[in-house]
Design a protein around this motif. Structure first.
Motif, PDB file in Angstrom:
ATOM      1  N   ARG A 158       0.867  -1.179   0.000  1.00 53.08           N
ATOM      2  CA  ARG A 158       0.000   0.000   0.000  1.00 53.08           C
ATOM      3  C   ARG A 158       0.904   1.229   0.000  1.00 53.08           C
ATOM      4  NH1 ARG A 158      -4.998  -0.948   4.148  1.00 53.08           N
ATOM      5  NH2 ARG A 158      -5.980   0.515   2.710  1.00 53.08           N
ATOM      6  N   VAL A 159       0.562   2.212  -0.821  1.00 53.97           N
ATOM      7  CA  VAL A 159       1.408   3.400  -0.916  1.00 53.97           C
ATOM      8  C   VAL A 159       0.809   4.612  -0.225  1.00 53.97           C
ATOM      9  CG1 VAL A 159       2.584   2.627  -2.996  1.00 53.97           C
ATOM     10  CG2 VAL A 159       0.481   3.996  -3.208  1.00 53.97           C
ATOM     11  N   GLY A 160      -0.346   4.463   0.420  1.00 53.97           N
ATOM     12  CA  GLY A 160      -0.904   5.573   1.189  1.00 53.97           C
ATOM     13  C   GLY A 160      -1.077   6.818   0.338  1.00 53.97           C
ATOM     14  N   SER A 161      -0.508   7.919   0.814  1.00 51.32           N
ATOM     15  CA  SER A 161      -0.729   9.206   0.156  1.00 51.32           C
ATOM     16  C   SER A 161      -0.011   9.370  -1.171  1.00 51.32           C
ATOM     17  CB  SER A 161      -0.324  10.345   1.103  1.00 51.32           C
ATOM     18  OG  SER A 161      -1.303  10.510   2.100  1.00 51.32           O
TER      19      SER A 161
ATOM     20  N   ILE B 260      -4.389   3.426  -3.095  1.00 48.03           N
ATOM     21  CA  ILE B 260      -3.728   2.593  -4.095  1.00 48.03           C
ATOM     22  C   ILE B 260      -2.955   1.426  -3.479  1.00 48.03           C
ATOM     23  CG2 ILE B 260      -1.840   2.565  -5.800  1.00 48.03           C
ATOM     24  CD1 ILE B 260      -4.243   3.793  -7.015  1.00 48.03           C
ATOM     25  N   TYR B 261      -3.147   0.236  -4.083  1.00 46.02           N
ATOM     26  CA  TYR B 261      -2.275  -0.925  -3.895  1.00 46.02           C
ATOM     27  C   TYR B 261      -1.458  -1.071  -5.180  1.00 46.02           C
ATOM     28  CZ  TYR B 261      -5.655  -2.482  -0.285  1.00 46.02           C
ATOM     29  OH  TYR B 261      -6.485  -2.584   0.816  1.00 46.02           O
ATOM     30  N   THR B 262      -0.194  -1.465  -5.058  1.00 48.57           N
ATOM     31  CA  THR B 262       0.616  -1.627  -6.261  1.00 48.57           C
ATOM     32  C   THR B 262       1.816  -2.515  -5.962  1.00 48.57           C
ATOM     33  OG1 THR B 262       1.635  -0.409  -8.104  1.00 48.57           O
ATOM     34  CG2 THR B 262       2.051   0.431  -5.882  1.00 48.57           C
ATOM     35  N   THR B 263       2.695  -2.655  -6.931  1.00 45.96           N
ATOM     36  CA  THR B 263       3.935  -3.415  -6.789  1.00 45.96           C
ATOM     37  C   THR B 263       5.093  -2.579  -7.310  1.00 45.96           C
ATOM     38  OG1 THR B 263       3.824  -4.391  -9.004  1.00 45.96           O
ATOM     39  CG2 THR B 263       2.694  -5.582  -7.220  1.00 45.96           C
ATOM     40  N   ALA B 264       6.307  -3.006  -7.001  1.00 44.51           N
ATOM     41  CA  ALA B 264       7.485  -2.303  -7.520  1.00 44.51           C
ATOM     42  C   ALA B 264       7.553  -2.409  -9.036  1.00 44.51           C
ATOM     43  CB  ALA B 264       8.754  -2.859  -6.883  1.00 44.51           C
ATOM     44  N   GLU B 265       7.169  -3.561  -9.602  1.00 44.56           N
ATOM     45  CA  GLU B 265       7.190  -3.691 -11.055  1.00 44.56           C
ATOM     46  C   GLU B 265       6.236  -2.683 -11.697  1.00 44.56           C
ATOM     47  OE1 GLU B 265       6.486  -7.678 -12.314  1.00 44.56           O
ATOM     48  OE2 GLU B 265       8.442  -8.409 -11.609  1.00 44.56           O
ATOM     49  N   ASP B 266       5.058  -2.517 -11.117  1.00 39.98           N
ATOM     50  CA  ASP B 266       4.119  -1.534 -11.648  1.00 39.98           C
ATOM     51  C   ASP B 266       4.644  -0.114 -11.462  1.00 39.98           C
ATOM     52  OD1 ASP B 266       2.424  -3.520 -12.439  1.00 39.98           O
ATOM     53  OD2 ASP B 266       0.748  -2.932 -11.139  1.00 39.98           O
ATOM     54  N   MET B 267       5.288   0.158 -10.337  1.00 43.59           N
ATOM     55  CA  MET B 267       5.840   1.500 -10.119  1.00 43.59           C
ATOM     56  C   MET B 267       6.948   1.814 -11.115  1.00 43.59           C
ATOM     57  SD  MET B 267       4.119   3.112  -7.834  1.00 43.59           S
ATOM     58  CE  MET B 267       5.191   4.475  -7.359  1.00 43.59           C
ATOM     59  N   VAL B 268       7.716   0.820 -11.545  1.00 45.75           N
ATOM     60  CA  VAL B 268       8.718   1.041 -12.590  1.00 45.75           C
ATOM     61  C   VAL B 268       8.029   1.459 -13.886  1.00 45.75           C
ATOM     62  CG1 VAL B 268      10.362  -0.153 -14.109  1.00 45.75           C
ATOM     63  CG2 VAL B 268      10.557  -0.383 -11.634  1.00 45.75           C
ATOM     64  N   ARG B 269       6.957   0.774 -14.237  1.00 44.20           N
ATOM     65  CA  ARG B 269       6.211   1.135 -15.450  1.00 44.20           C
ATOM     66  C   ARG B 269       5.672   2.568 -15.344  1.00 44.20           C
ATOM     67  NH1 ARG B 269       4.678  -4.504 -14.728  1.00 44.20           N
ATOM     68  NH2 ARG B 269       5.158  -5.673 -16.616  1.00 44.20           N
ATOM     69  N   TRP B 270       5.136   2.879 -14.177  1.00 44.30           N
ATOM     70  CA  TRP B 270       4.562   4.217 -13.961  1.00 44.30           C
ATOM     71  C   TRP B 270       5.629   5.304 -13.988  1.00 44.30           C
ATOM     72  CZ3 TRP B 270       4.868   7.479  -9.498  1.00 44.30           C
ATOM     73  CH2 TRP B 270       3.912   8.513  -9.459  1.00 44.30           C
ATOM     74  N   MET B 271       6.750   5.080 -13.316  1.00 42.22           N
ATOM     75  CA  MET B 271       7.825   6.072 -13.344  1.00 42.22           C
ATOM     76  C   MET B 271       8.373   6.225 -14.754  1.00 42.22           C
ATOM     77  SD  MET B 271       9.977   5.617  -9.755  1.00 42.22           S
ATOM     78  CE  MET B 271      10.317   3.856  -9.912  1.00 42.22           C
ATOM     79  N   ARG B 272       8.496   5.121 -15.493  1.00 47.05           N
ATOM     80  CA  ARG B 272       9.000   5.205 -16.857  1.00 47.05           C
ATOM     81  C   ARG B 272       8.083   6.057 -17.730  1.00 47.05           C
ATOM     82  NH1 ARG B 272      12.961   2.640 -18.790  1.00 47.05           N
ATOM     83  NH2 ARG B 272      12.942   0.917 -17.303  1.00 47.05           N
ATOM     84  N   TRP B 273       6.765   5.927 -17.529  1.00 47.84           N
ATOM     85  CA  TRP B 273       5.849   6.796 -18.279  1.00 47.84           C
ATOM     86  C   TRP B 273       6.081   8.261 -17.923  1.00 47.84           C
ATOM     87  CZ3 TRP B 273       2.190  10.343 -16.711  1.00 47.84           C
ATOM     88  CH2 TRP B 273       1.441  10.906 -17.754  1.00 47.84           C
ATOM     89  N   HIS B 274       6.223   8.564 -16.655  1.00 47.87           N
ATOM     90  CA  HIS B 274       6.431   9.945 -16.242  1.00 47.87           C
ATOM     91  C   HIS B 274       7.732  10.516 -16.801  1.00 47.87           C
ATOM     92  CE1 HIS B 274       3.392  11.584 -13.537  1.00 47.87           C
ATOM     93  NE2 HIS B 274       3.152  10.347 -13.142  1.00 47.87           N
TER      94      HIS B 274
ATOM     95  N   GLY C 271       1.989   6.943   3.995  1.00 47.63           N
ATOM     96  CA  GLY C 271       2.053   6.028   5.120  1.00 47.63           C
ATOM     97  C   GLY C 271       0.669   5.510   5.458  1.00 47.63           C
ATOM     98  N   LEU C 272       0.465   4.183   5.346  1.00 47.03           N
ATOM     99  CA  LEU C 272      -0.854   3.611   5.614  1.00 47.03           C
ATOM    100  C   LEU C 272      -0.730   2.094   5.701  1.00 47.03           C
ATOM    101  CD1 LEU C 272      -3.946   4.661   5.661  1.00 47.03           C
ATOM    102  CD2 LEU C 272      -4.084   3.525   3.444  1.00 47.03           C
ATOM    103  N   GLY C 273      -1.512   1.484   6.575  1.00 48.26           N
ATOM    104  CA  GLY C 273      -1.632   0.045   6.597  1.00 48.26           C
ATOM    105  C   GLY C 273      -0.348  -0.703   6.893  1.00 48.26           C
ATOM    106  N   GLY C 274       0.541  -0.111   7.694  1.00 47.69           N
ATOM    107  CA  GLY C 274       1.799  -0.763   8.010  1.00 47.69           C
ATOM    108  C   GLY C 274       2.921  -0.478   7.028  1.00 47.69           C
TER     109      GLY C 274
ATOM    110  N   ARG D  14      15.676  12.110 -16.226  1.00 49.93           N
ATOM    111  CA  ARG D  14      15.089  10.797 -16.529  1.00 49.93           C
ATOM    112  C   ARG D  14      15.380   9.810 -15.405  1.00 49.93           C
ATOM    113  NH1 ARG D  14      16.080   8.184 -22.026  1.00 49.93           N
ATOM    114  NH2 ARG D  14      14.180   7.089 -21.368  1.00 49.93           N
ATOM    115  N   LEU D  15      15.133  10.266 -14.189  1.00 49.30           N
ATOM    116  CA  LEU D  15      15.440   9.492 -12.993  1.00 49.30           C
ATOM    117  C   LEU D  15      14.206   9.401 -12.107  1.00 49.30           C
ATOM    118  CD1 LEU D  15      17.566   8.166 -11.062  1.00 49.30           C
ATOM    119  CD2 LEU D  15      17.959  10.473 -10.146  1.00 49.30           C
ATOM    120  N   GLY D  16      13.896   8.204 -11.640  1.00 58.38           N
ATOM    121  CA  GLY D  16      12.806   8.005 -10.701  1.00 58.38           C
ATOM    122  C   GLY D  16      13.204   6.992  -9.642  1.00 58.38           C
ATOM    123  N   ILE D  17      12.806   7.230  -8.402  1.00 56.43           N
ATOM    124  CA  ILE D  17      13.154   6.345  -7.287  1.00 56.43           C
ATOM    125  C   ILE D  17      11.915   6.129  -6.434  1.00 56.43           C
ATOM    126  CG2 ILE D  17      14.647   5.979  -5.272  1.00 56.43           C
ATOM    127  CD1 ILE D  17      16.567   8.072  -6.495  1.00 56.43           C
ATOM    128  N   PHE D  18      11.653   4.860  -6.109  1.00 56.92           N
ATOM    129  CA  PHE D  18      10.532   4.494  -5.243  1.00 56.92           C
ATOM    130  C   PHE D  18      11.040   3.553  -4.163  1.00 56.92           C
ATOM    131  CE2 PHE D  18       7.303   1.138  -4.363  1.00 56.92           C
ATOM    132  CZ  PHE D  18       6.379   1.918  -3.678  1.00 56.92           C
TER     133      PHE D  18
END
Length: 403
Positions: free
Chosen positions: A103-106, A280-294, A354-357, A369-373
């Motif tokens: 969970r990514v909270g805010s 939002i619920y997500t995964t690191a693989e999905d966040m890579v796709r999302w950051m790459r789009w941005h 911050g949410l749900g642990g 062209r840099l993104g970090i999660f």
């Protein structure tokens, strides 16, 4: 939003060590972990500096965080890294990876503003549209004298609204802490109370504002907010595990985090009015796709990114700044906190959650062209400051020689 293929490697390290030994064991742990990593077999990240910097930072983050698990994802140019450390749940012995659900909270707020920017770019709505346009009958928000609350005010925390509004009629024995947050109560309240300050003049971090923004987006788009996220972000980018509600098949992959008291968080489901602010619920693989789009620059989505990445509410000139990193940022974008270049750290768009642990942090440097999660499975605000500092230091290391 076009689907972007991505390349990544996964790294894992599950040994927990006492804090007093952490400093002298960091290098040893890093070398030991790197010797058997699956990325060596997959060999898909070509940037040596990226691999080394991300691996060292990830190990240090995990050792310092003392969280059950931690996942780091970095995108730099055409390369990416996903590294998981610890356990998906305390005592599970299973290491987190790019498919572990968190969970990514805010951080959900910048997914909501992606939808807002997309709808503004194609003319479905205007950033300056008054919230009253999307209110239920008889529930029009009060204006401050002649100044109504706009969608831009909501997206930049400058609508003059409180942080939270729990319905006082919620039964006192209700276990779910999110049960008191209801769209009906938000609309009742805002129709009977004018903003505390003239909209656009004061920044106060507001989950209420984003709840109302999600309501407005749903009305403008003619469907629930969750469906807008699916249609405009998750499906086009191939983000199969990014959702507002987990399926039965996904639930076993949800990591277990610790609450502020060190106990496993029960992960109560957030109500619909919380979805745009924290759902939002997500995964690191999905966040890579999302950051790459941005971080892309294709002509088709350039208007959306231009809106999403702009500085809309500079702090300079606002009368108050509450909860928006007043001393270390330039102002507010659409959901993003924009920080100026400083001490070799490039200009960054940042958002924490911050949410749900879980505690999470994502930054984008579109110019580099840099993104970090990063996400850790423990709610600890002192720990989060360490993660935030480490992410910004990693951005400084990786930014100079960008592709």
């Amino acid at each position: 939003m076009p689907f972007h293929r991505y390349r990544s490697f996964t790294a894992s390290h599950s040994r927990r060590v006492p804090a007093r030994k952490a400093a002298r064991l960091v290098l040893g742990c890093l070398l030991a972990s790197l010797s058997t990593m699956s990325w060596q077999r997959r060999a898909v990240a070509e940037d040596l500096a990226l691999r080394e910097a991300a691996s060292m930072t990830g190990v240090a983050m995990f050792l310092n965080a003392r969280a059950p698990g931690l996942i780091l994802a970095v995108v730099r140019g055409e390369d990416s890294v996903i590294a998981g450390y610890g356990e998906t749940a305390p005592g599970s012995g299973k290491e987190p990876d790019g498919r572990s659900i968190v969970r990514v909270g805010s951080v959900s707020k910048v997914f909501a503003t992606d939808v807002l920017a997309a709808m503004a770019a194609n003319g479905q709505l205007s950033l300056d549209a008054p919230l009253a346009r999307y209110a239920p009958p008889g529930k029009a928000p009060q204006a401050f004298d002649d100044r109504p609350i706009t969608l831009l005010d909501l997206a930049t925390h400058s609508a003059g609204l409180p942080r939270e509004l729990a319905d006082p009629a919620t039964p006192p024995g209700e276990q779910n802490p999110f049960a008191g947050y209801k769209a009906s109560y938000y609309w009742d309240w805002i129709s009977g109370h004018r903003p505390a300050y003239r909209p656009g003049t004061t920044a106060i971090y507001s989950n209420v504002g984003f709840g109302l923004l999600g309501e407005a987006l749903g009305k403008a788009g003619g469907k629930p907010f969750a469906e807008l996220v699916r249609e405009r972000i998750a499906v086009p980018l191939g983000m199969a595990d990014t959702t507002l509600r987990l399926s039965e098949a996904q639930k076993p992959r949800l990591m277990t985090g610790l609450d502020p008291f060190g106990k496993p968080d029960p992960n109560w489901e957030a109500g619909e009015v919380m979805q745009a602010s924290a759902g939002i619920y997500t995964t690191a693989e999905d966040m890579v796709r999302w950051m790459r789009w941005h971080l892309a620059d294709d002509a088709a989505d350039r208007p959306v990114r231009s809106l999403a990445h702009a500085l809309w509410r500079p702090h300079d000139g606002l009368s108050r700044l509450v909860g928006v990193e007043a001393t270390d940022s330039e102002g507010m974008g659409l959901g993003w906190i924009v920080s100026r270049p400083k001490d070799k750290v490039p200009l960054l768009l940042g958002k924490s959650g911050g949410l749900g642990g879980f505690m999470s942090y994502v930054v984008l440097s579109p110019n580099r062209r840099l993104g970090i999660f990063v996400v850790a499975s423990k709610v600890d605000f002192a720990m989060f400051e360490g993660l935030r500092t480490a992410v910004r230091e990693l951005a400084a290391e990786l930014a100079p020689a960008h592709p």
